[in-house]
Design a protein around this motif. Structure first.
Motif, PDB file in Angstrom:
ATOM      1  N   TRP A   1       0.808  -1.229   0.000  1.00 46.50           N
ATOM      2  CA  TRP A   1       0.000   0.000   0.000  1.00 46.50           C
ATOM      3  C   TRP A   1       0.841   1.279   0.000  1.00 46.50           C
ATOM      4  CZ3 TRP A   1      -4.005   2.094  -1.738  1.00 46.50           C
ATOM      5  CH2 TRP A   1      -4.522   3.286  -1.222  1.00 46.50           C
ATOM      6  N   ASP A   2       1.859   1.324   0.882  1.00 43.50           N
ATOM      7  CA  ASP A   2       2.646   2.557   0.988  1.00 43.50           C
ATOM      8  C   ASP A   2       3.329   2.919  -0.326  1.00 43.50           C
ATOM      9  OD1 ASP A   2       2.012   3.478   3.423  1.00 43.50           O
ATOM     10  OD2 ASP A   2       3.586   2.360   4.482  1.00 43.50           O
ATOM     11  N   SER A   3       3.712   1.893  -1.075  1.00 46.11           N
ATOM     12  CA  SER A   3       4.434   2.220  -2.310  1.00 46.11           C
ATOM     13  C   SER A   3       3.484   2.490  -3.482  1.00 46.11           C
ATOM     14  CB  SER A   3       5.433   1.116  -2.664  1.00 46.11           C
ATOM     15  OG  SER A   3       4.733  -0.095  -2.822  1.00 46.11           O
ATOM     16  N   VAL A   4       2.207   2.083  -3.352  1.00 44.17           N
ATOM     17  CA  VAL A   4       1.301   2.300  -4.503  1.00 44.17           C
ATOM     18  C   VAL A   4       0.267   3.403  -4.264  1.00 44.17           C
ATOM     19  CG1 VAL A   4       1.500  -0.068  -5.363  1.00 44.17           C
ATOM     20  CG2 VAL A   4      -0.371   0.522  -3.796  1.00 44.17           C
ATOM     21  N   LYS A   5       0.175   3.876  -3.031  1.00 46.96           N
ATOM     22  CA  LYS A   5      -0.955   4.768  -2.728  1.00 46.96           C
ATOM     23  C   LYS A   5      -0.945   6.064  -3.557  1.00 46.96           C
ATOM     24  CE  LYS A   5       0.950   6.887   1.454  1.00 46.96           C
ATOM     25  NZ  LYS A   5       0.803   7.041   2.882  1.00 46.96           N
ATOM     26  N   VAL A   6       0.259   6.582  -3.829  1.00 50.23           N
ATOM     27  CA  VAL A   6       0.310   7.822  -4.621  1.00 50.23           C
ATOM     28  C   VAL A   6      -0.191   7.540  -6.035  1.00 50.23           C
ATOM     29  CG1 VAL A   6       1.856   9.578  -5.587  1.00 50.23           C
ATOM     30  CG2 VAL A   6       2.127   8.852  -3.219  1.00 50.23           C
ATOM     31  N   ASP A   7       0.175   6.375  -6.565  1.00 53.59           N
ATOM     32  CA  ASP A   7      -0.252   6.027  -7.918  1.00 53.59           C
ATOM     33  C   ASP A   7      -1.769   5.787  -7.966  1.00 53.59           C
ATOM     34  OD1 ASP A   7       0.584   5.618 -10.586  1.00 53.59           O
ATOM     35  OD2 ASP A   7       0.035   3.483 -10.314  1.00 53.59           O
ATOM     36  N   VAL A   8      -2.297   5.153  -6.905  1.00 51.67           N
ATOM     37  CA  VAL A   8      -3.742   4.925  -6.823  1.00 51.67           C
ATOM     38  C   VAL A   8      -4.466   6.273  -6.885  1.00 51.67           C
ATOM     39  CG1 VAL A   8      -5.588   4.210  -5.236  1.00 51.67           C
ATOM     40  CG2 VAL A   8      -3.591   2.744  -5.582  1.00 51.67           C
ATOM     41  N   MET A   9      -3.969   7.216  -6.087  1.00 50.21           N
ATOM     42  CA  MET A   9      -4.592   8.543  -6.052  1.00 50.21           C
ATOM     43  C   MET A   9      -4.465   9.236  -7.410  1.00 50.21           C
ATOM     44  SD  MET A   9      -6.182  10.603  -4.005  1.00 50.21           S
ATOM     45  CE  MET A   9      -5.767  10.686  -2.279  1.00 50.21           C
ATOM     46  N   TYR A  10      -3.282   9.114  -7.998  1.00 47.20           N
ATOM     47  CA  TYR A  10      -3.047   9.768  -9.296  1.00 47.20           C
ATOM     48  C   TYR A  10      -4.067   9.287 -10.328  1.00 47.20           C
ATOM     49  CZ  TYR A  10      -0.921  10.640 -13.846  1.00 47.20           C
ATOM     50  OH  TYR A  10      -0.727  11.018 -15.145  1.00 47.20           O
ATOM     51  N   LYS A  11      -4.285   7.955 -10.370  1.00 49.74           N
ATOM     52  CA  LYS A  11      -5.204   7.386 -11.372  1.00 49.74           C
ATOM     53  C   LYS A  11      -6.625   7.874 -11.115  1.00 49.74           C
ATOM     54  CE  LYS A  11      -2.552   3.439 -12.851  1.00 49.74           C
ATOM     55  NZ  LYS A  11      -1.794   2.445 -12.116  1.00 49.74           N
ATOM     56  N   ALA A  12      -7.005   7.926  -9.837  1.00 54.74           N
ATOM     57  CA  ALA A  12      -8.363   8.373  -9.515  1.00 54.74           C
ATOM     58  C   ALA A  12      -8.553   9.839  -9.916  1.00 54.74           C
ATOM     59  CB  ALA A  12      -8.615   8.193  -8.025  1.00 54.74           C
ATOM     60  N   LEU A  13      -7.537  10.640  -9.630  1.00 56.06           N
ATOM     61  CA  LEU A  13      -7.634  12.065  -9.970  1.00 56.06           C
ATOM     62  C   LEU A  13      -7.654  12.259 -11.481  1.00 56.06           C
ATOM     63  CD1 LEU A  13      -5.114  13.553  -7.366  1.00 56.06           C
ATOM     64  CD2 LEU A  13      -7.601  13.784  -7.345  1.00 56.06           C
ATOM     65  N   LYS A  14      -6.867  11.446 -12.176  1.00 55.76           N
ATOM     66  CA  LYS A  14      -6.806  11.563 -13.640  1.00 55.76           C
ATOM     67  C   LYS A  14      -8.187  11.288 -14.221  1.00 55.76           C
ATOM     68  CE  LYS A  14      -4.078  10.541 -17.613  1.00 55.76           C
ATOM     69  NZ  LYS A  14      -2.817  10.146 -18.136  1.00 55.76           N
ATOM     70  N   CYS A  15      -8.853  10.279 -13.659  1.00 54.52           N
ATOM     71  CA  CYS A  15     -10.198   9.959 -14.130  1.00 54.52           C
ATOM     72  C   CYS A  15     -11.139  11.135 -13.851  1.00 54.52           C
ATOM     73  CB  CYS A  15     -10.683   8.688 -13.434  1.00 54.52           C
ATOM     74  SG  CYS A  15     -12.393   8.333 -13.782  1.00 54.52           S
ATOM     75  N   LYS A  16     -11.105  11.622 -12.611  1.00 60.43           N
ATOM     76  CA  LYS A  16     -12.013  12.712 -12.218  1.00 60.43           C
ATOM     77  C   LYS A  16     -11.835  13.941 -13.111  1.00 60.43           C
ATOM     78  CE  LYS A  16     -12.615  15.857  -8.246  1.00 60.43           C
ATOM     79  NZ  LYS A  16     -12.296  16.090  -6.840  1.00 60.43           N
ATOM     80  N   PHE A  17     -10.590  14.317 -13.341  1.00 59.95           N
ATOM     81  CA  PHE A  17     -10.354  15.551 -14.093  1.00 59.95           C
ATOM     82  C   PHE A  17     -10.401  15.330 -15.610  1.00 59.95           C
ATOM     83  CE2 PHE A  17      -9.101  16.713  -9.888  1.00 59.95           C
ATOM     84  CZ  PHE A  17      -9.571  18.015  -9.786  1.00 59.95           C
ATOM     85  N   SER A  18     -10.582  14.068 -16.029  1.00 58.93           N
ATOM     86  CA  SER A  18     -10.738  13.811 -17.467  1.00 58.93           C
ATOM     87  C   SER A  18     -12.206  13.765 -17.844  1.00 58.93           C
ATOM     88  CB  SER A  18     -10.105  12.474 -17.858  1.00 58.93           C
ATOM     89  OG  SER A  18      -8.754  12.462 -17.541  1.00 58.93           O
ATOM     90  N   ILE A  19     -13.042  13.223 -16.936  1.00 56.36           N
ATOM     91  CA  ILE A  19     -14.435  13.005 -17.362  1.00 56.36           C
ATOM     92  C   ILE A  19     -15.346  14.204 -17.099  1.00 56.36           C
ATOM     93  CG2 ILE A  19     -14.309  10.470 -17.223  1.00 56.36           C
ATOM     94  CD1 ILE A  19     -15.694  10.582 -14.542  1.00 56.36           C
ATOM     95  N   TYR A  20     -14.898  15.144 -16.296  1.00 59.63           N
ATOM     96  CA  TYR A  20     -15.726  16.331 -16.044  1.00 59.63           C
ATOM     97  C   TYR A  20     -15.058  17.546 -16.688  1.00 59.63           C
ATOM     98  CZ  TYR A  20     -18.053  13.382 -12.631  1.00 59.63           C
ATOM     99  OH  TYR A  20     -18.746  12.372 -12.036  1.00 59.63           O
ATOM    100  N   PRO A  21     -15.579  17.980 -17.844  1.00 59.13           N
ATOM    101  CA  PRO A  21     -14.901  19.083 -18.551  1.00 59.13           C
ATOM    102  C   PRO A  21     -14.763  20.340 -17.690  1.00 59.13           C
ATOM    103  CG  PRO A  21     -16.625  18.119 -19.916  1.00 59.13           C
ATOM    104  CD  PRO A  21     -16.742  17.482 -18.573  1.00 59.13           C
TER     105      PRO A  21
END
Ligand SMILES: NC(=O)C1=CN([C@@H]2O[C@H](COP(=O)(O)OP(=O)(O)OC[C@H]3O[C@@H](n4cnc5c(N)ncnc54)[C@H](OP(=O)(O)O)[C@@H]3O)[C@@H](O)[C@H]2O)C=CC1
Ligand SMILES: Nc1c(N[C@@H]2O[C@H](COP(=O)(O)O)[C@@H](O)[C@H]2O)[nH]c(=O)[nH]c1=O
Length: 590
Positions: A510-530
């Motif tokens: 978890w500690d080594s992947v959590k930043v990447d998990v967050m990055y992917k979630a944010l990328k989705c959020k800021f891609s699908i809502y113009p």
């Protein structure tokens, strides 16, 4: 009129030999500029304090050829005065300014004066604290070929630490305005060596000497307002005016919950200075009317407390406040975190008395480790008294920002770290609240089988991911419970609680992947809502900081001590979106 509040004194070395000496010399002249800037404190309502020293060098000898300080807002800039003082000698001279000028276009401004005079080099102590002015004058001068050196940016040396401090001190009110949108607050009191601010009877005139009280008059002149509590009005019948021969008169503010105040009081005479009484909503309406008939303004608060009072007066344009209250209100102000600096006048007297009042009442501390320690403490002799002063909340550092200067350019190369303004976001109702992971923007993310699931918020996805892919039915249960939590707030609480209670159910990496998990979630959020994408892009050039005072990993912390990973990821995404759109545009043009 020269004021004598001893902020600092600055000896000047006059011979330039080598680089080493030139740093010492630059530091000394910047201190001299800050010293000059300080001369206008107390002349008018607090405004930016500017001083300028013009130095001409020939054959290795440097000498001051002109000096000036800004008397008041709307009068000639310090730089123009120094140039007028120097006449022809300002050509090719070096101008030392404690702070970057706030003006830019127009005649008779600091920038135009420096350019017209053909000053060769400008050394600046600190950039302008206010983000809409920060960097403008520096850019304007550089674009005209003037060499501009800013302390701590272009010039790095141990010599500059003290000079920088002087520059921050002399405009502390502006720095607090920029950093935290509160008035710069000083608590001042006079006490005996046995720590009493009055006798048991409440009599307190006088503890400190004439010289100390004269200094207090000057401090009042440098403040927009002086605050006392109701009891000080009842016991002392104070005037709270500066009586050091002219200058600025601060507003007198009385904080009284009961409004059980005397009918006759010096503060109700508003012929010399205004008085505002801050009270609890509905308190003694008839007395409120009486005060109004005397010309005293009454302001009602739902709950009278120092935080709401300073925020209210900040909104009315008050930038610096001197607290001259007794220990009861002082304790309340310190606990509310509104006091930045303390001036304690210690008189060589003993009065004793078990119930004699002390400068600071109950703070609820039980161990010495909880003591508030002074930053930059200093003591000086004022007649027979000793003045001990220091910050209990250090002057905020506006640069470097979060993350550090070097890191910023790696995260987003388009950011100019010393000039970037900071956008703070935290609660969803803040102007940029949609950047918060609690914002109600569902996202769709794949589970471990690649099937897309809908998540109510980024926070839901992030917290549940802690338990993703762990082969244990309990981990799956955690995952499902988090996924179906009613609100992002509940989800954050639940996710953290489950992680604490059942660490063995959390994915081991978890500690080594959590930043990447967050990055992917944010990328989705800021891609699908113009509209979210546009909002993010509209912040280009600014540093984004999640203003969470508690979360020191994702947030920036209360004093900038947090790592601000959420802000970092948003800046990284913004940079990626911007470079994608540049590539798309250039493809379209081809
Ligand atoms: N030597 C020195 O430097 C000084 C000495 N003194 C001495 O101190 C004594 C008075 O001390 P003290 O009683 O502590 O006086 P304060 O100036 O601290 O007044 C306390 C009063 O402030 C009002 N108040 C309003 N809001 C708050 C709040 N949120 N928290 C606390 N108080 C609030 C209340 O007034 P109300 O009751 O009207 O509702 C309260 O009773 C006097 O003897 C005076 O001479 C005072 C100042 C400086
Ligand atoms: N006793 C005491 C102080 N008391 C403060 O000064 C106020 C009185 O101000 P004024 O009426 O304008 O002279 C009083 O109400 C309290 O806030 N200050 C000091 O510098 N030294 C002293 O010994």
């Amino acid at each position: 009129m020269a004021l004598s509040v001893p902020l600092f004194s600055s000896p000047i070395v006059c011979k330039t030999n080598h680089n080493h000496n030139s740093h010492a010399l630059d530091a000394a002249y910047i201190k001299r500029a800050a010293d000059l800037a300080d001369k206008s404190g107390g002349l008018t309502s607090p405004h930016p304090n500017y001083g300028c020293v013009l130095v001409s060098s020939s054959a290795g000898n440097a000498r001051v050829v002109g000096k000036g300080f800004l008397y008041a807002e709307g009068t000639k800039p310090a730089e123009l005065l120094a140039i007028e003082d120097a006449g022809e000698l300002s050509k090719h001279a070096t101008a030392y300014l404690n702070m970057e000028p706030g003006d830019c276009p127009g005649d008779n401004t600091a920038v135009s004066a420096l350019l017209k005079a053909r000053v060769e080099r400008v050394v600046i102590g600190i950039r302008h604290p206010l983000s809409h002015l920060r960097g403008n004058a520096i850019r304007a001068l550089r674009s005209e070929g003037v060499q501009v050196d800013v302390l701590g940016e272009d010039l790095q040396s141990k010599f500059f630490q003290e000079a920088l401090k002087f520059c921050q001190l002399v405009n502390a009110h502006l720095i607090y305005k920029a950093a935290s949108r509160v008035p710069f607050s000083i608590l001042k009191y006079a006490m005996t060596v046995d720590g009493k601010i009055a006798c048991s009877s409440g009599h307190a005139a006088w503890i400190s000497s004439k010289q100390s009280r004269h200094l207090v008059f000057e401090l009042r002149g440098r403040s927009d307002a002086v605050i006392v509590g109701g009891n000080t009005v009842r016991k002392d019948n104070p005037k709270l005016t500066p009586r050091h021969g002219g200058g600025h008169f601060p507003t007198r503010i009385v904080m009284s919950q009961t409004l059980n105040l005397p009918e006759v009081a010096n503060l109700w005479d508003v012929s010399e200075a205004r008085t505002i009484v801050a009270t609890q909503r509905g308190a003694r309406k008839s007395f409120q009317k009486y005060l109004a008939s005397k010309g005293v303004e009454v302001v009602e608060f739902d709950i009278l407390n120092p935080r709401d009072v300073v925020e209210y007066f900040y909104d009315r344009g008050y930038l610096s406040i001197l607290w001259e209250c007794g220990g009861t209100l002082a304790a309340s102000a310190i606990s509310s975190g509104v006091i930045h600096k303390v001036y304690a006048f210690v008189a060589p007297k003993i009065i004793g008395g078990k119930i004699a009042p002390t400068p600071v009442g109950e703070l609820g501390m039980v161990e010495m480790t909880q003591a508030l320690e002074f930053v930059d403490a200093c003591s000086e002799q004022i007649g027979p008294d000793t003045l001990i002063s220091g910050f209990i909340q250090p002057i905020p550092d506006l640069a470097p920002i979060i993350p550090s200067v070097n890191e910023t350019s790696v995260i987003d190369p388009s950011l100019t770290p010393y000039e970037a303004s900071i956008i703070f976001f935290y609660k969803t109702w803040d102007p940029y609240g949609a950047f918060s992971n609690f914002s109600p923007h569902p996202i769709q993310m794949p589970d471990e089988n690649g099937d897309y699931l809908t998540w109510s918020s980024v926070e839901h996805y992030y917290q549940a991911s802690k338990f993703l892919g762990v082969e244990d039915p309990s981990a799956k249960e955690c995952f499902e419970n988090i996924k179906s939590a009613k609100s992002p707030e509940e989800v954050a609480r639940l996710g953290r609680k489950l992680q604490r209670q059942f660490p063995h159910l959390v994915r081991p990496d978890w500690d080594s992947v959590k930043v990447d998990v967050m990055y992917k979630a944010l990328k989705c959020k800021f891609s699908i809502y113009p509209h979210l994408n546009s909002m993010l892009l509209s912040t280009a050039g600014s540093v984004l900081v999640e203003a969470s005072p508690h979360d020191l990993f994702w947030g920036g912390g209360r004093e900038g001590e947090g790592l601000n990973y959420l802000g970092r990821l948003l800046m990284q995404l913004r940079s990626e979106f911007l470079s994608e759109s540049t590539t798309e545009n250039s493809c379209l043009r081809m």
